[in-house]
Design a protein around this motif. Structure first.
Motif, mmCIF file in Angstrom:
data_model
loop_
_atom_site.group_PDB
_atom_site.id
_atom_site.type_symbol
_atom_site.label_atom_id
_atom_site.label_comp_id
_atom_site.label_asym_id
_atom_site.label_seq_id
_atom_site.Cartn_x
_atom_site.Cartn_y
_atom_site.Cartn_z
ATOM 1 N N ILE A 126 0.682 -1.325 -0.223
ATOM 2 C CA ILE A 126 0.428 0.228 0.028
ATOM 3 C C ILE A 126 0.597 0.892 0.380
ATOM 4 C CG2 ILE A 126 -1.836 1.442 1.217
ATOM 5 C CD1 ILE A 126 -2.847 -1.476 2.046
ATOM 6 N N ASN A 143 2.089 7.267 -8.609
ATOM 7 C CA ASN A 143 0.728 6.831 -8.677
ATOM 8 C C ASN A 143 0.416 5.882 -9.749
ATOM 9 O OD1 ASN A 143 0.668 8.665 -7.027
ATOM 10 N ND2 ASN A 143 -1.644 9.485 -8.171
ATOM 11 N N THR A 152 -1.278 -0.975 -4.059
ATOM 12 C CA THR A 152 -2.867 0.295 -3.721
ATOM 13 C C THR A 152 -1.734 1.093 -3.611
ATOM 14 O OG1 THR A 152 -3.671 -1.996 -2.879
ATOM 15 C CG2 THR A 152 -5.131 -0.155 -2.415
ATOM 16 N N LEU A 153 -3.006 2.316 -3.956
ATOM 17 C CA LEU A 153 -2.487 3.519 -3.877
ATOM 18 C C LEU A 153 -3.390 4.518 -2.950
ATOM 19 C CD1 LEU A 153 -0.553 5.256 -5.128
ATOM 20 C CD2 LEU A 153 -3.096 6.664 -6.006
ATOM 21 N N ALA A 154 -2.579 5.281 -2.284
ATOM 22 C CA ALA A 154 -2.910 5.857 -1.167
ATOM 23 C C ALA A 154 -2.906 7.492 -1.470
ATOM 24 C CB ALA A 154 -3.138 5.813 0.307
ATOM 25 N N PRO A 155 -2.991 7.856 -2.300
ATOM 26 C CA PRO A 155 -2.910 9.293 -2.221
ATOM 27 C C PRO A 155 -3.204 10.701 -1.560
ATOM 28 C CG PRO A 155 -4.469 9.322 -4.105
ATOM 29 C CD PRO A 155 -4.787 7.382 -3.102
ATOM 30 N N SER A 156 -2.016 10.680 -0.432
ATOM 31 C CA SER A 156 -2.841 11.924 1.008
ATOM 32 C C SER A 156 -1.957 12.860 0.670
ATOM 33 C CB SER A 156 -1.831 10.268 1.695
ATOM 34 O OG SER A 156 -0.651 10.862 1.317
ATOM 35 N N ALA A 157 -1.164 12.947 -0.633
ATOM 36 C CA ALA A 157 -1.146 14.367 -0.972
ATOM 37 C C ALA A 157 -1.060 15.550 0.665
ATOM 38 C CB ALA A 157 -2.139 14.850 -1.635
ATOM 39 N N ILE A 167 -3.639 8.192 8.251
ATOM 40 C CA ILE A 167 -3.458 7.110 6.880
ATOM 41 C C ILE A 167 -2.508 6.087 6.695
ATOM 42 C CG2 ILE A 167 -3.294 7.264 4.400
ATOM 43 C CD1 ILE A 167 -4.282 10.768 4.434
ATOM 44 N N PHE A 171 -4.482 2.715 6.625
ATOM 45 C CA PHE A 171 -4.621 2.070 5.647
ATOM 46 C C PHE A 171 -3.095 1.182 5.491
ATOM 47 C CE2 PHE A 171 -7.123 4.884 4.474
ATOM 48 C CZ PHE A 171 -7.442 5.298 4.345
ATOM 49 N N TYR B 70 -14.932 2.687 8.452
ATOM 50 C CA TYR B 70 -13.417 3.430 8.346
ATOM 51 C C TYR B 70 -12.528 2.176 8.406
ATOM 52 C CZ TYR B 70 -9.205 6.580 8.269
ATOM 53 O OH TYR B 70 -8.282 7.112 8.007
ATOM 54 N N TYR B 72 -11.631 0.422 5.715
ATOM 55 C CA TYR B 72 -12.392 -0.439 4.193
ATOM 56 C C TYR B 72 -13.491 -1.689 5.184
ATOM 57 C CZ TYR B 72 -7.695 0.702 3.368
ATOM 58 O OH TYR B 72 -6.086 0.471 3.115
ATOM 59 N N VAL B 82 -7.239 -3.384 -4.730
ATOM 60 C CA VAL B 82 -7.585 -2.038 -4.833
ATOM 61 C C VAL B 82 -6.111 -1.680 -5.654
ATOM 62 C CG1 VAL B 82 -7.988 -0.184 -3.069
ATOM 63 C CG2 VAL B 82 -9.460 -2.849 -3.105
ATOM 64 N N VAL B 83 -6.566 -0.953 -6.481
ATOM 65 C CA VAL B 83 -5.333 -0.214 -6.815
ATOM 66 C C VAL B 83 -5.029 1.391 -6.441
ATOM 67 C CG1 VAL B 83 -4.759 -1.560 -9.090
ATOM 68 C CG2 VAL B 83 -5.958 0.495 -9.289
ATOM 69 N N ARG B 84 -6.635 1.894 -5.994
ATOM 70 C CA ARG B 84 -6.362 3.266 -5.775
ATOM 71 C C ARG B 84 -7.535 3.763 -4.567
ATOM 72 N NH1 ARG B 84 -7.878 8.435 -9.907
ATOM 73 N NH2 ARG B 84 -5.862 6.692 -11.872
ATOM 74 N N LEU B 85 -7.113 4.373 -3.664
ATOM 75 C CA LEU B 85 -7.441 4.353 -2.177
ATOM 76 C C LEU B 85 -7.515 6.420 -2.605
ATOM 77 C CD1 LEU B 85 -5.856 2.927 0.225
ATOM 78 C CD2 LEU B 85 -8.265 2.468 -0.909
ATOM 79 N N SER B 134 -4.927 17.625 -4.863
ATOM 80 C CA SER B 134 -5.175 17.368 -3.689
ATOM 81 C C SER B 134 -6.382 17.333 -3.074
ATOM 82 C CB SER B 134 -4.130 17.879 -2.742
ATOM 83 O OG SER B 134 -2.763 18.053 -2.908
#
Lengths: 431, 431
Positions: A126, A143, A152-157, A167, A171, B70, B72, B82-85, B134
């Motif tokens: 992740i 990404n 799995t991408l968690a784009p928390s930015a 996160i 996650f 929250y 998942y 899952v590839v994107r969160l 973001s």
């Protein structure tokens, strides 16, 4: 994607580079006036360049050349074939536009996917990407490549360190990609949390990917010990791709260069001559595979060392050492690049009565963390709230908007300005 | 991607939706405890739901349900798939995580590519995406879909209106995707420039794509006349996809809904009963195709009208009217959603002595443009610089960091707070 040449001998790699170089020069001659004029002026035809030595007759391309051909002057394909544009800045702050074809994007994404894979990132990981996507478009490559390998991408930015930790915990992020300075900030926040202020924070983090800034040894050790995670740096150039040009392997003795796509030279920043093997100098890169925006002998401004000895990880090929410093006065504040000339232009654009200024960078662990700007005005007024001058608040908010980070701004009497030279500059003596 | 059903009759479309609905309910029953428990409690099996009428027995899913599970708890696939969160917020400000499989991302990207194509965007267009990546991850969908149809992408992101105009002019952007309020700001900046302050600004812009906020008629006309460009709105839901659920066609009489992927109902916000055809009510959406994060009868909080009459553009199918208002007190400041409860939690978390607060939204052209926060403290102190209270500057910077936009913050005496109710709320009477 070109085959991964890790199994090839040095000679094979160099021969492959030379073939690609000839194709690149042909394409550049045919499609980019700027390069054609340069070759014509030297009486050079692409086919005259048969060796790397011949290639050294080719002039360097500089940051200023890029800005002078804004927006599309250096593109080698029609705009119709470009699917992504990216804006960056030259050293005087003027805009530079970089373009990518669909194939370019796929190539660069493959390079990042390979860097992930070499560091053991799989579809079970992740990946938390903590960047400002507006100011660091390289975040998009993190990404896309993570999605490509099925992670799995968690784009928390650009959320706060506290939310990053939440996160990371909720996650169960295993990989964190961010700047060295923000990683240090997350670590401090984590330490405070572990001391009972937020509660015990558990982390599954096992890998930190840091860029676009260099990672000083002290910072690396601090993060490794504090976060109990491997720390690896990535290297890119915003005018080419970032990240993806080079990346550290787990052996941690340099940044493996993607040599099938990038030809690296190390030159003396003043003479432009090659430096002896293993000595430091300015990194000059030629993009061998870029379709939309080929750069020939581009002076990156980064000072480093090139190593061609085999790596402890078992792979051969060229590696870059740490980026030691810049050849110009580029600053980096929390991962965001800026130039003194650019800040001066902003200040004087807002208030023509500004006569001088100083930038004070407060570093922590060798990283630019806070910027103080001291400004003096010609009429000696300490407050700028008269009709001629811009209000301090307005100046602060313009700086924040243009630079992407906040700076502390003070008006002082000209006599109170510190002597110039507080910004560390890299000085090379004439050879 | 499912075939575009524009050529199908209403009955065929509805039949297709029913088939997908049954598959969705089966998947949800098998893979999501939350939905299985709900069905078990009602004594419902997925196969019991054979008609849309049967489906109305299924309970609504609310924003609170999402936050309660929250991170998942509502995912229908293992995290490995899952590839994107994506992180969004429930109505009390607590985080909600939405997940996407690789197939989900491709589906939603195809929908956005279709919306582009329907509006005449081709590989000759230059698309400028002016969003904060973001805070509005939907901006990624604009990017990917533009690349998919071969258009050139100028991801100008969150730079200033002046730089947006420079990009628009230099790059000859033909399409601009942004929020309605930022588009208005760009227009004002352009007008100032045309009056001679920056110089004549030429624009090739021919299409404005606006979201995620609704576009009031007044704003639409203003932008159309001022920028000499078609103005079209897009609709999405941050807990599903945005943009891409629905989009305006060139006939401009409603938002065509992607009915093969989304089942829409309009219900009375208090009774939950269907409203008569053509009347306004709360939009409830079921994701027919989402793999990772299926939502069943999700209450969007958006009040609108559903139309099933054929459109002037020649296509049949359901269309959404403009979003008239919200059923909750969600505010939108320059395109960024926030909730009063969330702001209250931030304020009291920083300074427990805060007893009450008011939010004043200053709107321009019907859009939330500036937020004033008036705060009263229990001890009546006007300044918060004592040891108990957080410093005003710290409160401002925390608000900016968490909300994503700056607010004007003032401490006032409790007696000086205006009466509550300044925030416009949508009130529905009990039927």
């Amino acid at each position: 994607m070109a085959p991964n040449r890790d199994g090839e001998s040095r000679d094979q790699v160099r021969l492959g580079q030379l073939e690609q170089l000839q194709m690149l020069l042909n394409r550049a001659y045919l499609n980019v006036d700027f390069y054609r004029r340069r070759m014509d002026r030297l009486g050079l035809q692409p086919e005259d360049i048969a060796t790397f030595e011949d290639f050294r007759r080719f002039p360097f391309t500089t940051s200023g050349d890029l800005a002078a051909h804004y927006p599309y002057g250096l593109f080698a394909v029609p705009l119709k074939s470009v699917v992504r544009l990216k804006i960056t800045h030259s050293r005087d702050g003027s805009p530079v536009v970089v373009g990518f074809t669909r194939r370019d994007i796929q190539l660069w994404q493959n390079l990042m996917a390979r860097l992930y894979t070499q560091l053991g990132v799989t579809d079970r990981d992740i990946v938390q990407v903590a960047y400002n996507y507006s100011l660091f478009p390289g975040a998009f490559t993190f990404n896309h490549a993570a999605e490509q390998i099925g992670a799995t991408l968690a784009p928390s930015a650009m959320t706060s360190a506290t939310l990053q930790l939440k996160i990371m915990q909720d996650f169960r992020s295993t990989v964190l990609a961010t700047t060295p300075s923000f990683a240090v900030h997350i670590l401090s926040t984590l330490k405070a949390a572990r001391n009972g202020r937020i509660g015990q924070v558990k982390s599954d983090l096992r890998l930190l990917l840091l860029g676009p800034e260099p990672v000083p040894d002290e910072t690396r050790k601090l993060l490794h010990d504090g976060l109990q995670a491997e720390v690896h740096g990535l290297y890119g150039v915003s005018e080419m791709i970032e990240p993806g040009i080079a990346g550290e392997c787990r052996a941690g003795s340099g940044y493996h260069l993607a040599e099938e796509h990038f030809l690296a030279e190390i030159v003396h920043p003043v003479s432009g001559q090659p430096v002896p093997a293993g000595q430091e100098g300015e990194l000059v890169i030629t993009t061998l595979a870029a379709e939309a925006y080929p750069l020939i002998r581009y002076r990156t401004g980064d000072v480093t060392v090139l190593r061609e000895t085999p790596c402890a990880c078992g792979r051969g090929g060229a590696r870059l050492g740490e980026i030691l410093r810049r050849t110009d006065d580029r600053l980096s504040i929390r991962g965001i690049p800026c130039y003194p000339a650019q800040i001066g232009n902003i200040l004087r654009g807002l208030d023509p009565s500004i006569s001088d200024f100083r930038l004070l960078v407060h570093r922590r662990f060798g990283l630019g963390d806070h910027l103080d700007i001291l400004v003096a005005r010609a009429d000696g007024r300490r407050l700028a709230a008269d009709s001629r001058g811009a209000d301090l608040d307005q100046m602060r908010s313009t700086l924040r908007r243009v630079l992407g980070f906040g700076a502390r701004l003070q008006i002082v009497a000209a006599a109170d300005l510190p002597a110039p030279g507080l910004i560390e500059k890299t000085v090379f003596l004439d050879p």
